[in-house]
Structures are given as structure tokens and as C-alpha cells.
Design an enzyme around this catalytic site. Structure first.
Site, mmCIF file in Angstrom:
data_model
loop_
_atom_site.group_PDB
_atom_site.id
_atom_site.type_symbol
_atom_site.label_atom_id
_atom_site.label_comp_id
_atom_site.label_asym_id
_atom_site.label_seq_id
_atom_site.Cartn_x
_atom_site.Cartn_y
_atom_site.Cartn_z
ATOM 1 C CB CYS A 44 -0.912 -0.009 1.230
ATOM 2 S SG CYS A 44 -2.302 1.152 1.119
ATOM 3 C CG MET A 111 0.272 -0.231 7.459
ATOM 4 S SD MET A 111 -0.173 0.090 9.194
ATOM 5 C CE MET A 111 -0.624 1.833 9.121
ATOM 6 C CB VAL A 140 6.908 -0.172 8.181
ATOM 7 C CG1 VAL A 140 6.658 1.336 8.126
ATOM 8 C CG2 VAL A 140 6.098 -0.790 9.323
ATOM 9 C CE LYS A 141 4.856 -0.197 -0.218
ATOM 10 N NZ LYS A 141 4.111 0.285 -1.390
ATOM 11 C CB ILE A 142 11.449 3.467 5.239
ATOM 12 C CG1 ILE A 142 10.766 3.093 6.564
ATOM 13 C CG2 ILE A 142 12.363 4.681 5.433
ATOM 14 C CD1 ILE A 142 11.740 2.727 7.675
#
Length: 358
Positions: A44, A111, A140-142
């Protein structure tokens, strides 16, 4: 309830190759269908989250109104991000059985950290840790920016499974893959568990294609336009080879689909492919006979065209850009601006619920 699987090339690849299918959307209805195709995860981003909420207004507008009452001092952004959290957790629940079955390697819901935090490595790592603690199967996207590289290592060290995003090039993939590796080794040196962590490094293949096409148009290059459809594929295959050579444990993930080759050319690799649901359905309904093509090089004439474009060379060579240059790479700027706009759109939607126009 047992899953009713849908036969097709996606399911064939999922069952007979190491290539994992994730769905590029956290919409629960689409995700459930993706799982029937053999899907084992979901990604996402701010644009996708806003689209999911906007497309299910009958569900989310009443919930946003409730959140406004439950959070009387919260800003529009805080209410919008709470809706994103709830949307993500709904999708994550669907993936929990896969997560448990595969010991954390798959079954994850992505996320993305707030793009407005992109200037602070500490803020990115802190939010990544918060999101990771929402459910055991959150990844988690960074972003793969100069600041993001620092945040990626720190978040990994804290036990966050990271999905590197805003990444379009071989140097970004290698640099962030090495940052993940440093974070994992720091944990291991302190006796902390990494066995259930499942980091991935995204290469947004279609967005690299888009940028190289923009450059070709800007610079008035006379070349075969069909060759430009292969820029992201060439970069992804090069990054995959480099990851294997360097022993990096994160998997590569293909995203930002523009054509079916962004799946078909990577089948057979130990990678993740994450098409939007409309692409997944098109592929699975096509009758295409799955072939393992990950190790087949891009044709020499196509590579000759691509390597004649200096901007592609920057994206293709492992040392083509420094981390500071990641920040000003054209695809990076375009994508971050798009994510910031999606945040603004979500704020506006919340505002319309809280304060309807007269």
C-alpha cells in the site's frame, strides 16, 4: 473457511516457482481475490490508501465522522491516518494465516510512513516502529532517500520488517539492501531474533520506465520507443543479480506495473511481484503459459538503446548515484510529490466530512 483457488498463470507461478505474488492494494475485497490467485501479501502507499477509502465511501465516510467525535482534538491528518491504520489492519487480518504458515516471510501487509516525515530519519524510524507494533504481520515502507537509508537501518535494528519504497534504481536497491543487512547484523550481534523478519526492497519498475520516457522526450532522443518499456526490467534483473552476489537477505519486489512483462519477466526469481488487482486479474484470465524468465537477459539491442541514455546508466550501474543523488533523481521527486498530494487529498476528504461545504 477453505480458500477457493482460481487456476491460472499466477497460481501456477505461485505453486511452482519461488516467485511470490502480493497485491498492490489493501482493499480487503481485492486482496481476498488476490489470495485466490495464490497471493501471499499486500502493499500500500498514500495514493492507494486514499483510493481505497474514496472508493468505499459508504464505509469510510461514516467511520471518519465517528473518528472525528472520538478524537475531538485531532487534526484532519491525524483522523485520516487513523482511517489508514484501520484499513490496513482489516487487510492484515486476511493475511494472518499465511503469515503464520510461512513464519513471517510472506503474509504481510505494507503500511507506508507519512511522506511529510521524509526529512527526519528519527521520525521515520519511530513511525515505522509504531506501525510495526499494530499487528505482527505489518511490514513498513520507508523511502530510498538519503535520510531514508539511515531510517531503514535503524528501523530494521528495532525489529521492523521494512519494505523499501520510492526506489527506482540499482544503486538505491543495493544501498538500502545493505542498510537492512547492517540492521539485521546489529540485532544478531545483540542476540536478538531475526528469524521471522521479512524485509523487501522495492524497485518501482514502471516509474523508472516513465522517467526514462520523460527524459527521452525532453532530450529529443531518436530511438525505438518499444525499448523504453524494458528500462525497469533491466534494472530489476541487475539488482537481483547484485543481491545474490552480495548475499543480501532482503528480497527484491517489483511494483508500479505498466505492462504484463513487469510480472512475466521476473517469474522464477526468489522475488516478490506486486501488481494492482486489475493487472493480476488480466494476467490470470489471459491463458498465458507461465515461463520462468528471471534469468533470461534483456536483449542486447534493447540494452544498447538503454545504455545510450545517461540517465538510465545512472539507474542501472551499482555506483551510478550517491545517496544524496537519490533525493534529486527525477523519479524520486515525482513520486514523493504524488504521495504528498495523496496525503493532501485525504486531508480534504476528512475536512469535507467534518465541515461540509455550505
Amino acid at each position: 473457511m477453505p480458500i477457493e483457488y482460481t487456476p491460472g498463470p499466477l497460481l501456477d507461478a505461485a505453486r511452482n516457482t519461488p516467485t511470490a505474488l502480493w497485491n498492490d492494494s489493501s482493499d480487503p475485497n481485492e486482496l481476498a481475490q488476490s489470495i485466490s490467485f495464490g497471493g501471499v501479501g499486500a502493499t500500500c502507499n498514500p495514493t492507494i490508501a486514499f483510493t481505497c477509502i474514496n472508493q468505499r465511501r459508504e464505509v469510510w465516510l461514516p467511520r471518519i465522522a465517528e473518528l472525528a467525535k472520538e478524537m475531538p482534538e485531532a487534526s484532519e491528518s491525524e483522523i485520516g491516518w487513523q482511517a489508514v491504520r484501520e484499513l490496513s489492519l482489516e487487510a492484515a487480518k486476511l493475511l494472518e494465516p499465511i503469515f503464520e504458515r510461512e513464519n513471517g516471510r510472506n503474509g504481510r501487509l505494507s503500511m507506508q510512513t507519512d511522506p511529510r516525515l521524509a526529512r527526519s530519519a528519527k521520525a521515520l524510524a519511530d513511525q515505522a516502529e509504531e506501525f510495526s507494533n499494530l499487528a505482527p504481520n505489518i511490514i513498513v515502507k520507508i523511502p530510498a532517500t538519503s535520510v531514508g537509508v539511515e531510517a531503514i537501518e535503524e528501523a530494521t535494528y528495532r525489529g521492523v520488517s521494512v519494505n523499501v519504497t520510492v526506489s527506482f534504481s540499482v544503486p538505491q536497491a543495493i544501498t538500502t539492501g545493505e542498510a537492512i543487512e547492517r540492521g539485521l547484523k546489529r540485532r544478531e550481534a545483540e542476540g536478538k531474533d531475526v528469524s521471522t523478519m521479512g524485509p523487501v526492497v522495492t524497485l518501482m519498475v514502471g516509474r523508472l520506465d516513465d522517467w526514462i520516457k520523460d527524459v527521452a522526450k525532453r532530450d529529443k532522443l531518436f530511438l525505438d520507443p518499444g525499448h523504453l518499456e524494458w528500462a525497469g526490467i533491466a534494472a530489476f534483473k541487475r539488482a537481483y543479480r547484485e543481491f545474490n552476489k552480495r548475499g543480501l537477505r532482503a528480497r527484491m519486489l517489483s511494483a508500479a506495473f505498466r505492462n504484463v512483462m513487469h510480472w512475466s519477466e521476473f517469474v522464477g526469481g526468489d522475488v516478490v511481484v506486486s501488481p494492482p488487482f486489475k493487472w493480476a486479474k488480466l494476467i490470470n484470465d489471459s491463458g498465458y503459459k507461465m515461463q520462468q524468465r528471471m534469468d533470461i537477459p534483456v536483449r542486447e539491442d534493447i540494452m544498447a538503446t538503454l545504455l545510450s541514455i545517461p540517465e538510465f546508466v545512472r539507474a542501472y550501474e551499482p555506483d551510478g548515484m550517491t545517496p544524496l543523488e537519490f533525493d534529486t533523481f527525477g523519479a524520486t521527486a515525482k513520486t514523493l510529490r504524488g504521495f504528498l498530494q495523496a496525503d493532501a487529498d485525504l486531508d480534504a476528504l476528512v475536512r469535507d466530512v467534518m465541515m461540509p461545504a455550505p
